[in-house]
Design a protein around this motif. Structure first.
Motif, PDB file in Angstrom:
ATOM      1  N   PHE A 152      53.502  26.858   9.733  1.00 30.54           N
ATOM      2  CA  PHE A 152      55.111  26.748   9.571  1.00 30.54           C
ATOM      3  C   PHE A 152      54.798  27.359   8.604  1.00 30.54           C
ATOM      4  CE2 PHE A 152      55.650  24.024  13.281  1.00 30.54           C
ATOM      5  CZ  PHE A 152      56.740  24.895  13.896  1.00 30.54           C
ATOM      6  N   GLY A 153      54.388  26.289   7.057  1.00 33.07           N
ATOM      7  CA  GLY A 153      53.972  26.697   5.832  1.00 33.07           C
ATOM      8  C   GLY A 153      53.692  27.957   5.705  1.00 33.07           C
ATOM      9  N   GLY A 161      61.078  23.801  11.540  1.00 31.47           N
ATOM     10  CA  GLY A 161      59.789  23.087  11.770  1.00 31.47           C
ATOM     11  C   GLY A 161      58.522  22.877  10.355  1.00 31.47           C
ATOM     12  N   LEU A 162      58.867  23.254   9.468  1.00 32.41           N
ATOM     13  CA  LEU A 162      58.587  23.298   8.052  1.00 32.41           C
ATOM     14  C   LEU A 162      59.012  21.708   8.180  1.00 32.41           C
ATOM     15  CD1 LEU A 162      56.126  22.780   5.851  1.00 32.41           C
ATOM     16  CD2 LEU A 162      58.065  24.616   4.726  1.00 32.41           C
ATOM     17  N   HIS A 177      61.319  20.348  16.837  1.00 34.73           N
ATOM     18  CA  HIS A 177      60.841  20.873  18.700  1.00 34.73           C
ATOM     19  C   HIS A 177      62.140  21.803  18.450  1.00 34.73           C
ATOM     20  CE1 HIS A 177      59.074  16.279  19.271  1.00 34.73           C
ATOM     21  NE2 HIS A 177      58.726  17.795  20.439  1.00 34.73           N
ATOM     22  N   ALA A 178      63.008  21.312  17.672  1.00 33.57           N
ATOM     23  CA  ALA A 178      63.672  22.962  17.266  1.00 33.57           C
ATOM     24  C   ALA A 178      63.006  24.203  16.927  1.00 33.57           C
ATOM     25  CB  ALA A 178      65.549  22.440  16.639  1.00 33.57           C
ATOM     26  N   GLY A 179      62.531  23.965  15.950  1.00 33.71           N
ATOM     27  CA  GLY A 179      61.508  24.857  15.032  1.00 33.71           C
ATOM     28  C   GLY A 179      60.835  25.366  16.149  1.00 33.71           C
ATOM     29  N   PHE A 180      59.717  24.653  17.080  1.00 29.59           N
ATOM     30  CA  PHE A 180      58.999  24.668  18.013  1.00 29.59           C
ATOM     31  C   PHE A 180      60.302  25.819  19.040  1.00 29.59           C
ATOM     32  CE2 PHE A 180      55.567  21.933  17.477  1.00 29.59           C
ATOM     33  CZ  PHE A 180      55.126  22.661  16.974  1.00 29.59           C
ATOM     34  N   TYR A 181      61.349  25.321  19.629  1.00 27.94           N
ATOM     35  CA  TYR A 181      61.572  25.986  20.292  1.00 27.94           C
ATOM     36  C   TYR A 181      62.228  27.625  19.995  1.00 27.94           C
ATOM     37  CZ  TYR A 181      62.015  21.406  23.025  1.00 27.94           C
ATOM     38  OH  TYR A 181      62.113  20.453  23.486  1.00 27.94           O
TER      39      TYR A 181
END
Length: 314
Positions: free
Chosen positions: A192-193, A156-157, A102-106
């Motif tokens: 993400f990758g 995210g990954l 979720h932090a990756g999304f944000y």
């Protein structure tokens, strides 16, 4: 990948994806908002009640004005959205991967905002946003954009790979892991990758990404390198798929918290809630059981006398 195909993906397909995402998400949200009132949970403490947690703890609470604290409600929402508070408290193992995802999304959402902002600045001011710029704020914007994008992709990954590993290995999760759950995770891992690979190989300073944003703003789509084209294709597929998937919980959660968990609106005689509930009582049951007759309203079901002898043939 040919230039024509890259142009079609980077231009027309991306415009279509954005239109579908916005229209479908709005339709879903409006549909949820217009649904009949859900059975309330009234789980206490209720956020907008503040430290008291519940007005019902007070003596003769019905004689006192209803107190709603927007500040406490927003604070509770911020803890849940930004920190995944309940997952942290009740499922720490899942939080270890769900939170990075979720932090990756944000961060990626913030990165998109920074890229779009940089593109607007380039269009308006004619200034190139890059590490080589002689203007301080342009250099700073470039650094922040790179950090947000790179860290967001890595987090995210990492989170998605960890959640996929849990779905395969955790016995407690197997009953809750349907094929669609794995499909969502594989799609996010690819997103993400490929994004990480495109950043490392083709656009380490996101100059191309900013130029791509300019091309979308000016309706003059450009061709992109292969990895970036693949990333744009995956992102477009993700946007189209998102409103129809379980990942729409980013919007549905609002209704879950406010209309189910925290809904403690009192039922006042003659009020809108009473009228609403009164209308629901006339809904007719579409199913039957030994204790329930199909076709009768809920009011008839609730007021029927089960001890009354049945008429012949009924």
């Amino acid at each position: 990948m040919g230039d024509t195909l890259s142009w079609l993906i980077a231009g027309p397909f991306m415009y279509l994806a954005v239109i579908v995402f916005v229209a479908a998400t709005l339709k879903k949200v409006i549909t949820i908002a217009s649904m009949p009132r859900h059975l309330r949970w009234d789980l206490y403490p209720i956020a907008h009640e503040g430290p008291a947690g519940s007005a019902f703890q007070k003596v003769e609470f019905w004689k006192q004005p209803r107190h709603i604290s927007l500040a406490h409600e927003l604070a509770e929402m911020a803890e849940e959205i930004l920190l995944l508070k309940r997952t942290f408290l009740y499922n720490r193992k899942m939080w270890n991967f769900s939170y990075p995802m979720h932090a990756g999304f944000y961060l990626i959402i913030g990165w998109i905002g920074l890229v779009k902002f940089g593109a607007i600045m380039e269009l308006i001011g004619g200034l190139k946003i890059s590490g080589a710029s002689t203007v301080f704020w342009a250099q700073a914007l470039n650094v922040v954009t790179v950090i947000a994008g790179a860290v967001g992709l890595v987090l995210g990954l990492y989170g998605c790979l960890g959640l996929l590993w849990m779905r395969y290995t955790d016995e407690d999760l197997k009953d809750y892991s349907s094929p669609i759950t794995f499909l969502n995770l594989y799609l996010l891992i690819a997103l993400f990758g490929i994004g990480l690979a495109a950043w490392l190989i083709e656009d380490p300073s996101f100059v191309l990404a900013r130029g791509y944003a300019v091309s979308l703003y000016t309706f003059k789509p450009i061709t992109l390198p292969p990895m970036m084209t693949l990333e744009v294709l995956l992102f477009g597929i993700f946007l189209i798929y998102l409103p129809f998937s379980r990942m729409l919980h980013f919007a549905a959660k609002y209704f879950f918290y406010h209309n189910i968990m925290w809904d403690d609106e009192p039922l006042v005689a003659g009020g809108s809630l009473e009228k609403m509930i009164g209308g629901y009582l006339h809904y007719k049951a579409q199913w039957a059981a030994p204790h329930l007759k199909s076709g009768d309203s809920w009011l008839e079901q609730a007021t029927a006398n089960p001890a009354k002898p049945k008429e012949d043939g009924k």
